[in-house]
Enzyme design. Structure first.
Site, PDB file in Angstrom:
ATOM      1  N   SER A  68      45.787 -16.385  45.084  1.00  6.71           N
ATOM      2  CA  SER A  68      46.096 -15.722  43.803  1.00  6.71           C
ATOM      3  C   SER A  68      47.157 -16.494  43.031  1.00  6.71           C
ATOM      4  O   SER A  68      46.888 -17.620  42.647  1.00  6.71           O
ATOM      5  CB  SER A  68      46.441 -14.237  43.951  1.00  6.71           C
ATOM      6  OG  SER A  68      45.262 -13.518  44.315  1.00  6.71           O
ATOM      7  N   HIS A  73      59.606 -16.754  35.360  1.00 10.85           N
ATOM      8  CA  HIS A  73      60.015 -16.850  33.956  1.00 10.85           C
ATOM      9  C   HIS A  73      61.528 -16.640  33.927  1.00 10.85           C
ATOM     10  O   HIS A  73      62.007 -15.567  34.312  1.00 10.85           O
ATOM     11  CB  HIS A  73      59.343 -15.773  33.094  1.00 10.85           C
ATOM     12  CG  HIS A  73      57.846 -15.819  33.116  1.00 10.85           C
ATOM     13  ND1 HIS A  73      57.131 -16.801  32.464  1.00 10.85           N
ATOM     14  CD2 HIS A  73      56.931 -15.032  33.719  1.00 10.85           C
ATOM     15  CE1 HIS A  73      55.828 -16.593  32.659  1.00 10.85           C
ATOM     16  NE2 HIS A  73      55.681 -15.531  33.423  1.00 10.85           N
ATOM     17  N   CYS A  88      46.339 -12.607  48.164  1.00  7.09           N
ATOM     18  CA  CYS A  88      45.215 -11.940  48.828  1.00  7.09           C
ATOM     19  C   CYS A  88      45.147 -12.444  50.267  1.00  7.09           C
ATOM     20  O   CYS A  88      45.651 -13.518  50.588  1.00  7.09           O
ATOM     21  CB  CYS A  88      43.915 -12.290  48.137  1.00  7.09           C
ATOM     22  SG  CYS A  88      43.971 -11.909  46.390  1.00  7.09           S
TER      23      CYS A  88
END
Lengths: 129, 129
Positions: A68, A73, A88
């Site tokens: 995934s 940020h 996952c």
């Protein structure tokens, strides 16, 4: 059936930490992250890092994983970084989160663990100081 | 101070929809997404798409935006797709989510809207059928 674990993290760092990360164009942290992804059996397909000029020291980093994704940020003006780690399969995602926190040494962070495809996106928030 | 809005979405589609998206290697959907990001004043710095062979039709797409990121992870065997849309600034993120849903036409979806850096990662879940 849950398909994966998604950690949503809001972390608050010491005042110069994010600027230092950006000063080396994120390279040292990136190398550390790539090493820890590998260590925790996550496979990086590719990654993308963008250093922004305004505000100085802000950056985004996205890692596309077979399992995934991982995203950062940063908001150095707030000593704040938003982290998402969505994996996952049978990854040890908590280990990766611990590795990230060991590097960033946050003063405080909030973490919410959500099981995707579980009919519950509320998750469970914890606060670590 | 909130830095951005993060929509976390678990969407359930009609039985052939995700396979059809993958059959054209995601291109049509990707063009649609790029158009809608632009329409909603979000700036794509770069994006990365990975089509997986197993299970057939599964893909991941990550868009690195000036305003943060958009991600898709599909699980065609479950007719399920995980979507995250994290935007900073004054984007109309709800409009983008509506545009995505108009294309995907989910039978049902769960959405949780979280304000990042708000001391609350629980958010507010809604279910749309």
């Amino acid at each position: 059936m849950t398909v994966g674990t998604h950690y949503i993290i809001d972390a608050y760092l010491k005042s110069d930490k994010l600027i230092k990360l950006a000063d080396d164009n994120f390279n040292l942290f990136n190398e550390y992250i790539l090493d820890k992804l590998k260590k925790n059996d996550m496979n990086v397909i590719n990654y993308s890092i963008k250093n922004f000029e305004n505000p100085p020291g802000s950056f985004t980093a996205l890692y596309l994983l077979s399992e995934s994704h991982l995203s950062f940020h940063s908001f150095p003006e707030l000593n704040y970084i938003a982290i998402d780690c969505f994996t996952c399969g049978k990854c040890n995602t908590q280990n990766l989160v611990n590795d990230i926190m060991n590097y960033l040494e946050p003063i405080k962070y909030l973490s919410n663990k959500i099981d995707r495809n579980s009919n519950n996106l509320i998750g469970k928030q914890i606060s670590v100081i």
